[in-house]
Design an enzyme around this catalytic site. Structure first.
Site, PDB file in Angstrom:
ATOM      1  N   GLY A  42       0.762  -1.239   0.000  1.00  0.00           N
ATOM      2  CA  GLY A  42       0.000   0.000   0.000  1.00  0.00           C
ATOM      3  C   GLY A  42       0.797   1.297   0.000  1.00  0.00           C
ATOM      4  O   GLY A  42       0.346   2.299  -0.532  1.00  0.00           O
ATOM      5  N   GLU A  99       3.784   4.261   6.242  1.00  0.00           N
ATOM      6  CA  GLU A  99       2.551   3.508   5.961  1.00  0.00           C
ATOM      7  C   GLU A  99       1.567   4.398   5.207  1.00  0.00           C
ATOM      8  O   GLU A  99       1.540   5.604   5.398  1.00  0.00           O
ATOM      9  CB  GLU A  99       1.901   3.058   7.279  1.00  0.00           C
ATOM     10  CG  GLU A  99       2.072   1.581   7.584  1.00  0.00           C
ATOM     11  CD  GLU A  99       1.321   0.633   6.647  1.00  0.00           C
ATOM     12  OE1 GLU A  99       0.938   1.019   5.527  1.00  0.00           O
ATOM     13  OE2 GLU A  99       1.117  -0.519   7.061  1.00  0.00           O
ATOM     14  N   ASP A 103      -5.360   1.820  10.300  1.00  0.00           N
ATOM     15  CA  ASP A 103      -6.797   1.559  10.430  1.00  0.00           C
ATOM     16  C   ASP A 103      -7.020   0.918  11.806  1.00  0.00           C
ATOM     17  O   ASP A 103      -7.090   1.620  12.814  1.00  0.00           O
ATOM     18  CB  ASP A 103      -7.179   0.653   9.252  1.00  0.00           C
ATOM     19  CG  ASP A 103      -8.670   0.434   9.101  1.00  0.00           C
ATOM     20  OD1 ASP A 103      -9.380   0.397  10.118  1.00  0.00           O
ATOM     21  OD2 ASP A 103      -9.156   0.258   7.968  1.00  0.00           O
ATOM     22  N   PHE A 152     -14.503   2.941   3.419  1.00  0.00           N
ATOM     23  CA  PHE A 152     -13.518   2.094   2.740  1.00  0.00           C
ATOM     24  C   PHE A 152     -12.934   2.883   1.584  1.00  0.00           C
ATOM     25  O   PHE A 152     -13.664   3.337   0.717  1.00  0.00           O
ATOM     26  CB  PHE A 152     -14.109   0.770   2.265  1.00  0.00           C
ATOM     27  CG  PHE A 152     -13.022  -0.220   1.965  1.00  0.00           C
ATOM     28  CD1 PHE A 152     -12.480  -1.000   2.984  1.00  0.00           C
ATOM     29  CD2 PHE A 152     -12.487  -0.320   0.686  1.00  0.00           C
ATOM     30  CE1 PHE A 152     -11.423  -1.874   2.727  1.00  0.00           C
ATOM     31  CE2 PHE A 152     -11.423  -1.190   0.421  1.00  0.00           C
ATOM     32  CZ  PHE A 152     -10.899  -1.968   1.449  1.00  0.00           C
ATOM     33  N   ASP A 159      -5.665  -0.436  -2.091  1.00  0.00           N
ATOM     34  CA  ASP A 159      -6.452  -1.315  -2.962  1.00  0.00           C
ATOM     35  C   ASP A 159      -7.760  -1.768  -2.342  1.00  0.00           C
ATOM     36  O   ASP A 159      -7.970  -1.680  -1.128  1.00  0.00           O
ATOM     37  CB  ASP A 159      -5.656  -2.588  -3.255  1.00  0.00           C
ATOM     38  CG  ASP A 159      -5.552  -3.480  -2.015  1.00  0.00           C
ATOM     39  OD1 ASP A 159      -5.118  -2.976  -0.953  1.00  0.00           O
ATOM     40  OD2 ASP A 159      -5.946  -4.658  -2.088  1.00  0.00           O
ATOM     41  N   ARG A 165      -5.199   0.558  -7.049  1.00  0.00           N
ATOM     42  CA  ARG A 165      -3.991   1.170  -6.480  1.00  0.00           C
ATOM     43  C   ARG A 165      -3.462   2.303  -7.360  1.00  0.00           C
ATOM     44  O   ARG A 165      -2.820   3.223  -6.889  1.00  0.00           O
ATOM     45  CB  ARG A 165      -2.871   0.127  -6.315  1.00  0.00           C
ATOM     46  CG  ARG A 165      -3.165  -0.952  -5.288  1.00  0.00           C
ATOM     47  CD  ARG A 165      -1.868  -1.713  -4.970  1.00  0.00           C
ATOM     48  NE  ARG A 165      -2.099  -3.018  -4.369  1.00  0.00           N
ATOM     49  CZ  ARG A 165      -2.213  -3.229  -3.057  1.00  0.00           C
ATOM     50  NH1 ARG A 165      -2.146  -2.236  -2.218  1.00  0.00           N
ATOM     51  NH2 ARG A 165      -2.402  -4.455  -2.590  1.00  0.00           N
TER      52      ARG A 165
HETATM   53  C1  PRP Z   1      -3.592  -2.152   4.392  1.00  0.00           C
HETATM   54  C2  PRP Z   1      -2.915  -0.800   4.460  1.00  0.00           C
HETATM   55  C3  PRP Z   1      -2.172  -0.836   5.773  1.00  0.00           C
HETATM   56  C4  PRP Z   1      -3.049  -1.738   6.628  1.00  0.00           C
HETATM   57  C5  PRP Z   1      -3.828  -0.893   7.602  1.00  0.00           C
HETATM   58  O1  PRP Z   1      -2.658  -3.106   3.954  1.00  0.00           O
HETATM   59  O2  PRP Z   1      -2.014  -0.640   3.378  1.00  0.00           O
HETATM   60  O3  PRP Z   1      -0.913  -1.448   5.618  1.00  0.00           O
HETATM   61  O4  PRP Z   1      -3.975  -2.401   5.734  1.00  0.00           O
HETATM   62  O5  PRP Z   1      -4.772  -1.673   8.285  1.00  0.00           O
HETATM   63  P1  PRP Z   1      -4.712  -2.007   9.836  1.00  0.00           P
HETATM   64  O6  PRP Z   1      -4.331  -0.747  10.573  1.00  0.00           O
HETATM   65  O7  PRP Z   1      -6.133  -2.434  10.132  1.00  0.00           O
HETATM   66  O8  PRP Z   1      -3.752  -3.115  10.047  1.00  0.00           O
HETATM   67  P2  PRP Z   1      -3.096  -4.567   3.459  1.00  0.00           P
HETATM   68  O9  PRP Z   1      -2.992  -5.505   4.593  1.00  0.00           O
HETATM   69  O10 PRP Z   1      -4.404  -4.462   2.748  1.00  0.00           O
HETATM   70  O11 PRP Z   1      -1.965  -4.965   2.429  1.00  0.00           O
HETATM   71  P3  PRP Z   1      -1.515  -4.118   1.148  1.00  0.00           P
HETATM   72  O12 PRP Z   1      -0.762  -2.928   1.662  1.00  0.00           O
HETATM   73  O13 PRP Z   1      -0.645  -5.057   0.383  1.00  0.00           O
HETATM   74  O14 PRP Z   1      -2.765  -3.731   0.415  1.00  0.00           O
HETATM   75 MG    MG Z   2      -4.713  -3.961   0.970  1.00  0.00          MG
HETATM   76 MN    MN Z   3      -0.573  -2.123   3.580  1.00  0.00          MN
END
Ligand code: PRP
Ligand code: MG
Ligand code: MN
Length: 175
Positions: A42, A99, A103, A152, A159, A165
């Protein structure tokens, strides 16, 4: 079901935010040669824009990969380290973790826990977006871009089922 993309953060607002964060980092990291670590996937676009706006030299860019969401729109709660750092690379270094969004905080707190075990001399978090309403574990964001509501979102690296993305701005998805 048809998905609707509702504009949430424009390209110019993103650019101004990235610029501000870069200035804050420049102010704090003068002559410190930090290592910047992006969390894949991300953060890759934010990371690329951020480091190109930083004037203070950085000694290294590293990438780690975590994943928790899989193919759904809500977190499974299980964070996996899919790709880690080369051993010893952050030992005694000033580390800036980058990051795209905090979330629930589960991914970031896991990343911080793993990185701290490698003994950096300091570790700070820079996150473009913060969705505090969904937090499950406390995470301190040292350099924060924009706080967002519980929607969302996709775009600018973020993504849904690996799609969207590439969008240059950030959108909320509505059914
Ligand atoms: C998403 C985003 C953060 C994380 C935040 O990554 O990019 O890294 O979730 O969420 P959280 O605070 O609830 O943990 P994801 O796991 O979707 O992987 P990606 O970055 O490869 O899309
Ligand atoms: Mg993701
Ligand atoms: Mn991520």
């Amino acid at each position: 079901m048809n998905k609707k993309l509702v504009p949430l953060i424009s390209q110019s607002e993103i650019a101004a935010t990235v610029q501000r964060l870069a200035r804050e980092l420049d102010r704090d990291y003068q002559n410190r040669f930090p290592i910047v670590i992006g969390v894949l996937k991300g953060s890759f676009i934010f990371l690329a824009d951020l480091i190109r706006q930083m004037q203070t030299p950085i000694c290294n860019v590293e990438l780690i990969r975590l994943s928790s969401y899989g193919c759904s729109t809500t977190s499974s709660g299980e964070v996996k380290m899919l790709m880690g750092l080369t051993e010893g690379v952050i030992n005694n270094k000033d580390v800036i973790l980058v990051e795209d969004i905090v979330d629930t905080g589960l991914s970031t707190s896991k990343a911080i826990e793993i990185l701290k075990a490698d003994n950096p001399s300091s570790l700070k978090l820079c996150a473009l977006l913060d969705k505090p309403s969904r937090r499950k574990v406390q995470v301190e964001i040292d350099y924060l871009g924009i706080e967002i509501p519980d929607r969302f979102i996709v775009g600018y690296g973020i993504d849904m089922d690996e799609k969207y993305r590439q969008l240059p701005a950030i959108y909320a998805i509505e059914e």
